[in-house]
Design a protein around this motif. Structure first.
Motif, PDB file in Angstrom:
ATOM      1  N   ILE A  58       3.584   1.938 -10.450  1.00 15.59           N
ATOM      2  CA  ILE A  58       4.394   1.144  -9.528  1.00 15.59           C
ATOM      3  C   ILE A  58       5.609   0.597 -10.264  1.00 15.59           C
ATOM      4  O   ILE A  58       5.525  -0.361 -11.035  1.00 15.59           O
ATOM      5  CB  ILE A  58       3.556   0.020  -8.888  1.00 15.59           C
ATOM      6  CG1 ILE A  58       2.234   0.591  -8.347  1.00 15.59           C
ATOM      7  CG2 ILE A  58       4.367  -0.647  -7.791  1.00 15.59           C
ATOM      8  CD1 ILE A  58       2.378   1.777  -7.410  1.00 15.59           C
ATOM      9  N   GLY A  59       6.764   1.206 -10.014  1.00 15.64           N
ATOM     10  CA  GLY A  59       7.996   0.825 -10.694  1.00 15.64           C
ATOM     11  C   GLY A  59       8.612  -0.417 -10.092  1.00 15.64           C
ATOM     12  O   GLY A  59       8.710  -0.557  -8.878  1.00 15.64           O
ATOM     13  N   GLY A  60       9.055  -1.318 -10.953  1.00 23.42           N
ATOM     14  CA  GLY A  60       9.692  -2.551 -10.500  1.00 23.42           C
ATOM     15  C   GLY A  60       8.732  -3.674 -10.179  1.00 23.42           C
ATOM     16  O   GLY A  60       9.156  -4.744  -9.737  1.00 23.42           O
ATOM     17  N   ALA A  61       7.444  -3.462 -10.405  1.00 23.83           N
ATOM     18  CA  ALA A  61       6.442  -4.451 -10.002  1.00 23.83           C
ATOM     19  C   ALA A  61       6.603  -5.775 -10.735  1.00 23.83           C
ATOM     20  O   ALA A  61       6.318  -6.841 -10.176  1.00 23.83           O
ATOM     21  CB  ALA A  61       5.035  -3.894 -10.226  1.00 23.83           C
ATOM     22  N   PHE A  62       7.065  -5.737 -11.988  1.00 26.09           N
ATOM     23  CA  PHE A  62       7.148  -6.968 -12.764  1.00 26.09           C
ATOM     24  C   PHE A  62       8.245  -7.901 -12.253  1.00 26.09           C
ATOM     25  O   PHE A  62       8.205  -9.100 -12.510  1.00 26.09           O
ATOM     26  CB  PHE A  62       7.375  -6.643 -14.246  1.00 26.09           C
ATOM     27  CG  PHE A  62       6.236  -5.906 -14.873  1.00 26.09           C
ATOM     28  CD1 PHE A  62       5.085  -6.567 -15.267  1.00 26.09           C
ATOM     29  CD2 PHE A  62       6.302  -4.529 -15.042  1.00 26.09           C
ATOM     30  CE1 PHE A  62       4.024  -5.872 -15.837  1.00 26.09           C
ATOM     31  CE2 PHE A  62       5.247  -3.832 -15.618  1.00 26.09           C
ATOM     32  CZ  PHE A  62       4.109  -4.510 -16.009  1.00 26.09           C
ATOM     33  N   GLN A  63       9.234  -7.366 -11.539  1.00 26.06           N
ATOM     34  CA  GLN A  63      10.295  -8.194 -10.964  1.00 26.06           C
ATOM     35  C   GLN A  63      10.003  -8.588  -9.513  1.00 26.06           C
ATOM     36  O   GLN A  63      10.728  -9.391  -8.922  1.00 26.06           O
ATOM     37  CB  GLN A  63      11.636  -7.450 -11.004  1.00 26.06           C
ATOM     38  CG  GLN A  63      12.278  -7.365 -12.375  1.00 26.06           C
ATOM     39  CD  GLN A  63      11.581  -6.378 -13.279  1.00 26.06           C
ATOM     40  OE1 GLN A  63      11.117  -5.330 -12.830  1.00 26.06           O
ATOM     41  NE2 GLN A  63      11.488  -6.692 -14.556  1.00 26.06           N
ATOM     42  N   ALA A  64       8.962  -8.036  -8.918  1.00 26.79           N
ATOM     43  CA  ALA A  64       8.730  -8.193  -7.483  1.00 26.79           C
ATOM     44  C   ALA A  64       8.138  -9.558  -7.122  1.00 26.79           C
ATOM     45  O   ALA A  64       7.390 -10.154  -7.901  1.00 26.79           O
ATOM     46  CB  ALA A  64       7.803  -7.094  -6.984  1.00 26.79           C
ATOM     47  N   ASP A  65       8.486 -10.009  -5.932  1.00 30.73           N
ATOM     48  CA  ASP A  65       7.813 -11.174  -5.352  1.00 30.73           C
ATOM     49  C   ASP A  65       6.536 -10.743  -4.641  1.00 30.73           C
ATOM     50  O   ASP A  65       5.525 -11.453  -4.689  1.00 30.73           O
ATOM     51  CB  ASP A  65       8.740 -11.881  -4.348  1.00 30.73           C
ATOM     52  CG  ASP A  65      10.016 -12.383  -4.975  1.00 30.73           C
ATOM     53  OD1 ASP A  65       9.939 -13.045  -6.031  1.00 30.73           O
ATOM     54  OD2 ASP A  65      11.105 -12.093  -4.434  1.00 30.73           O
ATOM     55  N   VAL A  66       6.615  -9.574  -3.962  1.00 32.79           N
ATOM     56  CA  VAL A  66       5.454  -9.074  -3.226  1.00 32.79           C
ATOM     57  C   VAL A  66       5.249  -7.603  -3.533  1.00 32.79           C
ATOM     58  O   VAL A  66       6.194  -6.868  -3.826  1.00 32.79           O
ATOM     59  CB  VAL A  66       5.601  -9.268  -1.697  1.00 32.79           C
ATOM     60  CG1 VAL A  66       5.605 -10.738  -1.334  1.00 32.79           C
ATOM     61  CG2 VAL A  66       6.842  -8.570  -1.169  1.00 32.79           C
ATOM     62  N   LEU A  67       4.000  -7.189  -3.467  1.00 32.27           N
ATOM     63  CA  LEU A  67       3.610  -5.807  -3.679  1.00 32.27           C
ATOM     64  C   LEU A  67       3.165  -5.242  -2.337  1.00 32.27           C
ATOM     65  O   LEU A  67       2.156  -5.681  -1.782  1.00 32.27           O
ATOM     66  CB  LEU A  67       2.459  -5.728  -4.682  1.00 32.27           C
ATOM     67  CG  LEU A  67       2.596  -6.580  -5.947  1.00 32.27           C
ATOM     68  CD1 LEU A  67       1.270  -6.665  -6.697  1.00 32.27           C
ATOM     69  CD2 LEU A  67       3.701  -6.038  -6.847  1.00 32.27           C
ATOM     70  N   PRO A 103       1.441 -11.146  -2.535  1.00 33.90           N
ATOM     71  CA  PRO A 103       2.230 -11.823  -3.567  1.00 33.90           C
ATOM     72  C   PRO A 103       1.824 -11.358  -4.963  1.00 33.90           C
ATOM     73  O   PRO A 103       0.636 -11.254  -5.271  1.00 33.90           O
ATOM     74  CB  PRO A 103       1.887 -13.307  -3.350  1.00 33.90           C
ATOM     75  CG  PRO A 103       1.460 -13.391  -1.914  1.00 33.90           C
ATOM     76  CD  PRO A 103       0.759 -12.089  -1.634  1.00 33.90           C
ATOM     77  N   ARG A 104       2.812 -11.089  -5.790  1.00 39.86           N
ATOM     78  CA  ARG A 104       2.515 -10.610  -7.148  1.00 39.86           C
ATOM     79  C   ARG A 104       1.696 -11.631  -7.931  1.00 39.86           C
ATOM     80  O   ARG A 104       0.882 -11.252  -8.791  1.00 39.86           O
ATOM     81  CB  ARG A 104       3.826 -10.322  -7.896  1.00 39.86           C
ATOM     82  CG  ARG A 104       3.641  -9.914  -9.356  1.00 39.86           C
ATOM     83  CD  ARG A 104       4.954  -9.518 -10.009  1.00 39.86           C
ATOM     84  NE  ARG A 104       5.960 -10.556  -9.900  1.00 39.86           N
ATOM     85  CZ  ARG A 104       6.096 -11.573 -10.755  1.00 39.86           C
ATOM     86  NH1 ARG A 104       5.272 -11.694 -11.776  1.00 39.86           N
ATOM     87  NH2 ARG A 104       7.057 -12.463 -10.589  1.00 39.86           N
TER      88      ARG A 104
END
Length: 392
Positions: A169-178, A196-197
């Protein structure tokens, strides 16, 4: 794009309006001045350079002010050329941008109710809500339609409990929600949830030791009895068939990423070969080098033509799985050939990051596999050709 780009020998950019060209000119300048300088070091160090995020977000590329001022809507052709320009700079940059503007936004617009879209889409466009598309699992990629194992169980109070794992899952560390796809234990159908992440029970691990897309940080995500409210579910995702509608659109985006990466590798190869001298003259003056450059330009041109036709077809309301699958299959294959030729004409220096082609060469392998492997897309096309499904 005040003048035709070096790859655009057939004038595809002339399909853009003056306002669209202005936006893409600004994007190209930003990529050159504020993004490109960080790329090779970040790729080498296996990290996402935080310095590139704000310059890209500040352009408001999902709803550009210049188009608003001109009274123009955001067309598919513009969005496609936007993706192309991002990928022409770097595959990771395009993939990172499209995690929000493509993957996440598409699933919300396609999978949300009218009320959910009205609430969430403006936040997505303005980067007030960052999200990712969490479908692939540790043991299920190509067979995720039938094999998806992450589960969602509705509780008596209307909330949901989610258990399982996701991968790549690319970009997950910057995400607010998954945006998490899970199989409803009540009816065995796939549903989608905005998790929510930082929810209790959610944990992320960076995927290490990658040889491709090293700037784009991919995550393993684990869900351990994660509780989400009832309104976290996107109401129009009720089966994998609904997910497939999103994937149809996303393959079109990947076709443009492949075409843009080809153009970037081609232009890097032209720069190198016109400056590198051997046997008393630039190697661009040798027949074998020119044949390879011509092949590369042909691949870029054919791929842009195919992707452009697909985009204009979809803008007209024609959506066919086999058409987007064919475009992704063809462009990703030609990307592989093009970056190999770019690496080849740069000789030994082509394996260093300094020529840029090494990034494109390595990252092409990820593009070749994500959003449907070559084989899966070929089977989608083959089913349309023959009327017979060859899926296992």
């Amino acid at each position: 794009m005040s003048q035709a780009p070096s790859w655009d020998v057939y004038g595809f950019s002339e399909r853009l309006t003056a306002a669209e060209k202005t936006v893409l000119d600004e994007l190209r300048t930003t990529l050159t001045e504020k993004v490109y300088p960080y790329l090779n070091d970040a790729w080498h160090e296996d990290r996402l350079p935080e310095e590139i995020i704000e310059p890209l977000q500040s352009l408001r590329l999902m709803n550009p002010p210049a188009l608003e001022e001109a009274g123009e809507s955001v067309r598919g052709v513009f969005e496609s050329m936007r993706t192309f320009e991002l990928a022409r700079c770097d595959t990771n940059v395009a993939t990172f941008f499209n995690a929000q503007a493509g993957l996440f936004r598409t699933v919300v617009k396609q999978g949300g109710s009218a009320e959910q879209v009205a609430e969430l889409d403006p936040k997505i466009v303005n980067y007030e809500l960052l999200g990712v598309f969490a479908l692939t699992e540790p043991e299920h990629g190509s067979d995720v339609a039938g094999g998806l194992q992450t589960t969602a169980s509705q509780n008596d109070d209307g909330t949901w409990t989610i258990n399982g794992a996701k991968r790549w899952i690319g970009g997950a560390f910057q995400a607010d929600v998954l945006c998490t796809f899970a199989r409803d234990t009540a009816d065995n159908q796939v549903k989608a949830f905005l998790v929510p992440r930082e929810a209790e029970g959610v944990s992320l691990e960076k995927i290490e030791r990658k040889a491709s897309l090293r700037i784009m940080q991919n995550a393993d995500i684990y869900y351990d009895n994660v509780q989400v409210p009832g309104d976290a579910r996107l109401l129009n995702i009720n089966s994998f068939r609904d997910v497939a509608k999103c994937l149809r659109l996303l393959r079109s985006d990947v076709s443009w990423i492949a075409a843009g990466a080809m153009a970037g590798a081609y232009e890097a190869a032209v720069r190198y070969t016109t400056n590198r001298e051997q046997f008393g003259k630039p190697i661009a003056g040798f027949q074998l080098i020119q044949e390879k450059l011509a092949t590369m330009l042909g691949n870029v041109t054919a791929s842009v033509a195919l992707a452009m036709q697909l985009t204009e077809q979809q803008d007209a309301g024609v959506y066919k799985d086999e058409n987007s699958a064919l475009a992704k299959m063809f462009t990703a294959s030609k990307l592989r050939e093009t970056v190999a030729l770019a690496r080849e004409v740069c000789g030994g220096n082509g394996i260093t990051l300094d020529t840029d082609v090494a990034r494109f060469h390595a990252d092409a392998e990820a593009v070749y596999s994500y959003e449907g492997t070559h084989e899966i897309n070929a089977l989608i096309v083959g089913r349309a050709i023959t009327g017979q499904s060859a899926f296992a």
